[in-house]
Design an enzyme around this catalytic site. Structure first.
Site, PDB file in Angstrom:
ATOM      1  CG  HIS A   1      -8.024  -3.849   0.234  1.00 37.35           C
ATOM      2  ND1 HIS A   1      -7.479  -5.023  -0.216  1.00 37.35           N
ATOM      3  CD2 HIS A   1      -9.350  -3.918  -0.104  1.00 37.35           C
ATOM      4  CE1 HIS A   1      -8.421  -5.767  -0.782  1.00 37.35           C
ATOM      5  NE2 HIS A   1      -9.560  -5.119  -0.738  1.00 37.35           N
TER       6      HIS A   1
ATOM      7  CG  HIS B   1     -12.818  -2.042  -1.032  1.00 40.02           C
ATOM      8  ND1 HIS B   1     -13.691  -2.603  -0.125  1.00 40.02           N
ATOM      9  CD2 HIS B   1     -12.195  -3.083  -1.640  1.00 40.02           C
ATOM     10  CE1 HIS B   1     -13.604  -3.931  -0.192  1.00 40.02           C
ATOM     11  NE2 HIS B   1     -12.698  -4.244  -1.090  1.00 40.02           N
TER      12      HIS B   1
ATOM     13  CB  SER C   1     -17.587   1.160  -3.011  1.00 37.71           C
ATOM     14  OG  SER C   1     -17.103   1.848  -4.158  1.00 37.71           O
TER      15      SER C   1
ATOM     16  CD  GLU D   1     -11.228  -7.613   0.862  1.00 40.39           C
ATOM     17  OE1 GLU D   1     -11.973  -6.673   0.495  1.00 40.39           O
ATOM     18  OE2 GLU D   1     -10.637  -8.370   0.060  1.00 40.39           O
TER      19      GLU D   1
ATOM     20  CE1 TYR E   1     -15.027  -8.188   0.299  1.00 39.19           C
ATOM     21  CE2 TYR E   1     -13.715  -9.781  -0.936  1.00 39.19           C
ATOM     22  CZ  TYR E   1     -14.179  -8.486  -0.747  1.00 39.19           C
ATOM     23  OH  TYR E   1     -13.780  -7.495  -1.602  1.00 39.19           O
TER      24      TYR E   1
ATOM     25  CG  ASP F   1       9.853   7.717  -8.910  1.00 38.36           C
ATOM     26  OD1 ASP F   1       9.874   7.801  -7.661  1.00 38.36           O
ATOM     27  OD2 ASP F   1      10.533   6.876  -9.530  1.00 38.36           O
TER      28      ASP F   1
ATOM     29  CB  SER G   1       5.864  14.092  -6.204  1.00 35.58           C
ATOM     30  OG  SER G   1       7.094  14.340  -5.563  1.00 35.58           O
TER      31      SER G   1
ATOM     32  CB  THR H   1       5.519  12.999 -10.787  1.00 30.51           C
ATOM     33  OG1 THR H   1       5.455  12.119  -9.675  1.00 30.51           O
ATOM     34  CG2 THR H   1       6.524  14.097 -10.486  1.00 30.51           C
TER      35      THR H   1
END
Length: 704
Positions: A144, A253, A304, A490, A530, A662, A664, A667
Site C-alpha cells: 500500500h 497505511h 494512519s 482496505e 474500503y 539508487d 539505497s 541516496t
C-alpha cells in the site's frame, strides 16, 4: 522344658525366616525386572520427536517501473507524477510446500493489487509452471505504498486517475513479481517455520475515530485500542536453523510519504524491509543477498502512520473533529503529521519502529508452525450477495457507488474541492454537475446505499469499460495453524477483527485446527476500495463513502470467508464452486503522451557532467552531481539496474567499492528535471552512511 521341643521351635522359626527373606528378594527382583522391562519397552521421550519439515523457498526481485512522468498510485493527485527514485520497489515471494500441497504468498511494494495485474501474473506463471501456481494457491498482496507507479488497472475509475493502462509500468510489475516467484521456486529446500507475536506502540493512529466509536460499546470494550497494534512474524529457517526469510503483518497505511512526494518510494513498509534485509545480508547491496524480508499490509483501512494527528496547516489549530476540515481552506488544509519533521524523517521513524519490532519478534520466534497446507478460493459477484442478518431478516449488497465524502479525501491527503467527511446528504451543486456529465443514480441504487449520498454510481457506468469490478476474489490459505485471509481492499480495524474472529471460530471447530492464528493480508488480488462495519458505514466518513458495495459489504465478506474456512476445516475445499470468472478487457486506453524526444544543451553530450563531485567527502557531507541525461522512460527495463552508484576508495586494495545504489535509503533521490534540456540531479547524503569512517574518499558515478 523339652530340649527337642525347643530345638524344633528354633528350626521352624529359622525356616520361616529364610522363607520370608526368599520371598522378599524374589519380590524385589520381580519388581526391578518389571520396571526395567517397562523402561526398555516404553522409553519416555525426553525430547519430543520433530515433525516433518516443510519445503520452503524465498525470492525477491526488482519491480520498479518508469521513474518519470507516470502518475503515482494512491492519492489520485493529478500533479503527483514520478520524477525520480527515492527507493526502489521490490516483490518478495514465499513458497511453502508440505509434500502434498503448495502455497505462495507474494508481497509487493505497490499501492494495491489490481485484478488485471493478478490475471497477468497468473497467466505468466501458467506459461512457465503449468498448473503448479494457480488462482487458489497464490496470494498477491500490496504493501500500500502511495509512491509506486499507477497504470496497471482495467476499470475506468482507475484508468482516469492513472492516465490509462500504461504497459511499461505493467510489464515492470508483472516481470518483477514473476521473477520473485522464479527465485523462490529455485531456492526451495527443507526447512521450518516459527511464529511470534507482539504489540507495536507509537506507530499508528486511527484517522476516523468518529466512525470507530459508532461500533457497539460492548464490542469496543473487548479491545484496549482503536487500532490493531499486533505484529505477527513468521521466521523461516533451513534445517540447520539458519534464517532464510521472514514474513510479517502489521496494520498501518504506507503514507508517511505524503501527496507532495514525486519520487518512486516504497515508504515505511519498504524501509522496514530494507533495514532487516541489510541487517541479515551484511555486505550486500540493497535488493541483493539470500535473506528475504516481507512486510505485509493488514486491516489498515482507518489506520494512519501520522501519529501527531491532524491540524490545520494554515493555523496550527486542531481540525474540526467530525468532518476533519478547517475554517479556512476546508479539508485541503487539514493534514495529519508526524512523527518526524518532514515526510522523509517520518518514513524513517515509522519504518524503523516496524523493523525493530519485527526483528525482536523474529529473534524470539520459537513456536513451531506445523501441519498441513490448505488453499481455498472463489470468485464472487459482490453486487449480488444475499446477507443473512438474523434468523428472519436478510439484506443485499449493492452495485458499486462512491459517496460524497469520497471526494473529501482523508487527513492523510485531503481533496481539493469543498467536500467534507461525514456527509450524509448530497450537494445540489455537485449532484447537478454529476447528472449532466454521467447521469443520475437510479432510485434502486440510492436506496440500497443509504445513508450514503451517491456522488458516482459507478456500478451503473460502463463506458468505455465498467468503472468498478463486480467479480472479486475471496481466498484463504493456511500453513499449519496460521490462516492468511486475502482481502480485496482496505478493511478497517473493527472489520478485520470481526473477520479474524469468525474464521478462527470456524477453523477451530474442526478437528484439524487448534488455536488458529488468523492474519489479514490487505490489498490482495483485486482492489475494491474500503470495507467498513455496518455501524461505521452510517457515519459516512471517507472509508464509509468508499465502501462501494453498500452497508452490508462486510456482512457479505463474513459469509463468503466463513464458507471458505468451513471447507478448509472439513477438507472439502476442492469441492468449492469456482464462481463467475472476472473479465479480461482488451484494448484498454493509454492516456499517457509519448515521452518527448531527448534533447541536450548546446555544446554538450549525453552523460556529460555539468556539476562535478568534489574529490573528497567526509561523513556529514552531501554529495551532489548534475549530468546531462535522457528521459528515464527511454531507458527500457530499469529493473536490477541503477542510475547512480556511490563508491568508496579502499586503501587496502587500492580500488573503488560500490557502497550505495539508487535503491539505497542513503541516496535521497535521482531527480529528473527539464532545464531547457534533460538533466538529472543527484543528491547523495554521505552523512547517513555511518559505515564510512572519516578519512576515506567517496565519489558518485552516473550510470548510463
Amino acid at each position: 522344658m523339652d530340649v527337642r521341643r525347643v530345638l524344633c521351635c528354633g528350626l521352624s522359626c529359622l525356616l520361616v525366616f529364610k522363607v520370608l527373606i526368599f520371598l522378599t528378594v524374589a519380590a524385589v527382583t520381580v519388581t526391578l525386572i518389571t520396571l526395567l522391562t517397562q523402561a526398555i519397552t516404553y522409553p519416555y521421550p525426553t525430547v519430543p520427536p520433530q515433525t516433518p519439515p516443510y519445503l520452503i523457498g524465498v525470492g525477491r526481485a526488482d519491480c520498479t517501473g518508469p521513474p518519470a512522468d507516470i502518475p503515482l498510485m494512491g492519492y489520485a493527485v493529478p500533479q503527483q507524477t514520478a520524477a525520480g527514485i527515492h527507493t526502489r520497489l521490490f516483490s518478495r515471494a514465499f513458497i511453502v510446500d508440505d509434500g502434498h500441497k503448495r502455497v505462495v504468498f507474494i508481497t509487493a511494494d505497490i499501492g494495491m493489487v489490481s485484478q488485471r495485474l493478478r490475471l497477468e501474473v497468473l497467466k505468466a506463471l501458467q506459461v512457465k509452471y503449468g498448473t503448479l501456481y494457480r488462482q487458489d494457491n497464490v496470494v498477491l498482496s500490496g504493501t500500500h505504498t502511495h509512491g509506486g507507479p499507477a497504470g496497471y488497472f482495467q476499470y475506468t475509475l482507475f484508468l482516469i486517475s492513472s492516465k490509462g493502462y500504461v504497459k511499461p509500468a505493467v510489464k515492470a510489475l508483472v516481470d518483477g513479481i514473476v521473477q520473485s516467484v522464479d527465485r523462490a521456486h529455485r531456492s526451495v529446500r527443507p526447512g521450518r517455520i516459527y511464529m511470534s507475536q507482539g504489540a507495536l506502540e507509537d506507530s499508528s493512529l486511527n484517522r476516523s475515530p468518529q466512525s470507530y466509536l459508532n461500533n457497539p460499546q460492548k464490542e469496543r470494550d473487548r479491545y484496549e485500542t482503536n487500532t490493531d497494534k499486533q505484529v505477527v512474524v513468521l521466521r523461516l529457517t533451513d534445517l540447520d536453523g539458519d534464517g532464510v526469510g521472514m514474513l510479517s503483518w502489521f496494520a498501518v497505511h504506507a503514507v508517511s510519504m505524503n501527496y507532495t512526494n514525486q519520487m518512486i518510494s516504497s515508504d515505511n513498509m519498504g524501509y522496514a524491509a530494507y533495514l532487516l534485509e541489510q541487517d541479515k545480508n551484511r555486505g550486500s547491496l540493497p535488493g541483493k543477498g539470500p535473506f528475504v524480508a516481507g512486510f505485509s499490509s493488514s486491516n489498515l483501512g482507518d489506520v494512519s502512520p501520522n501519529t501527531r494527528g491532524p491540524v490545520c496547516a494554515n493555523t496550527g489549530l486542531p481540525c474540526d473533529y467530525l468532518n476533519s476540515s478547517c475554517p479556512i481552506g476546508g479539508t485541503k488544509m487539514c493534514h495529519a503529521y508526524g512523527p518526524g519533521e518532514d515526510m522523509f524523517e517520518s518514513t524513517r521513524l515509522i519504518g524503523h519502529n516496524i523493523y525493530k519490532k519485527a526483528k525482536e519478534l523474529y529473534g524470539k520466534a520459537d513456536w513451531e508452525v506445523t501441519g498441513f497446507l490448505h488453499a481455498a478460493h472463489q470468485w464472487v459477484n459482490m453486487t449480488d450477495v444475499t446477507v443473512q442478518i438474523n434468523s428472519t431478516h436478510t439484506a443485499r449488497t449493492c452495485k458499486p457507488a462512491l459517496g460524497h465524502s469520497f471526494a473529501a479525501g482523508t487527513t492523510d491527503g485531503g481533496g481539493d474541492l469543498n467536500f467534507t467527511q461525514g456527509a450524509v446528504e448530497g450537494d445540489p451543486f455537485w449532484d447537478g454537475i454529476r447528472n449532466a456529465l454521467v447521469g443520475e443514480p437510479s432510485n434502486e441504487t440510492q436506496e440500497c446505499h443509504r445513508p450514503k449520498p451517491i456522488l458516482f454510481s459507478t456500478g451503473e457506468m460502463s463506458w468505455p469499460v465498467p468503472w468498478h469490478p463486480e467479480i472479486v476474489d475471496v481466498q484463504i490459505i493456511t500453513i499449519g495453524s496460521v490462516a492468511v485471509v486475502a482481502v480485496p481492499g482496505e478493511m478497517t480495524t473493527m472489520s478485520g477483527r470481526r473477520i479474524r474472529e469468525a474464521i478462527k471460530q470456524e477453523l477451530d471447530s474442526g478437528s484439524s485446527f487448534e488455536d488458529t492464528t488468523v492474519v489479514i493480508a490487505g490489498l490482495s488480488n483485486t482492489y475494491t476500495h474500503y470495507i467498513t462495519t455496518y455501524e461505521e458505514y452510517q457515519i459516512q466518513r471517507y472509508e464509509g463513502a468508499s465502501t462501494i458495495y453498500g452497508p452490508h459489504t462486510l456482512g457479505a465478506y463474513l459469509q463468503k470467508y466463513t464458507n471458505l474456512a468451513r471447507a478448509i476445516a472439513q477438507g472439502t475445499e476442492s469441492e468449492l464452486q469456482r464462481g463467475p470468472e472476472p473479465p479480461y478487457f482488451a484494448n484498454l486506453p493509454n492516456l499517457m503522451p509519448a515521452a518527448p524526444v531527448d534533447k541536450k544543451p548546446v555544446n554538450s553530450s549525453f552523460g556529460q557532467v555539468l556539476e562535478q563531485v568534489l574529490p573528497v567527502y567526509r561523513v556529514g557531507d552531501v554529495v551532489s552531481v548534475t549530468f546531462v541525461a535522457g528521459n528515464p522512460r527511454h531507458s527500457g527495463d530499469i529493473r536490477d539496474k541503477t542510475f547512480v552508484t556511490v563508491e568508496v576508495f579502499q586503501n587496502t586494495s587500492s580500488s573503488w567499492e560500490v557502497v550505495h545504489t539508487d535503491a539505497s535509503w542513503e541516496t535521497s533521490g535521482t531527480r529528473s528535471e527539464d532545464r531547457g534540456a534533460d538533466a538529472a540531479e543527484e543528491h547523495r547524503p554521505a552523512a547517513r552512511d555511518e559505515s564510512t569512517p572519516h578519512g576515506r574518499t567517496a565519489r558518485a558515478r552516473q550510470q548510463s
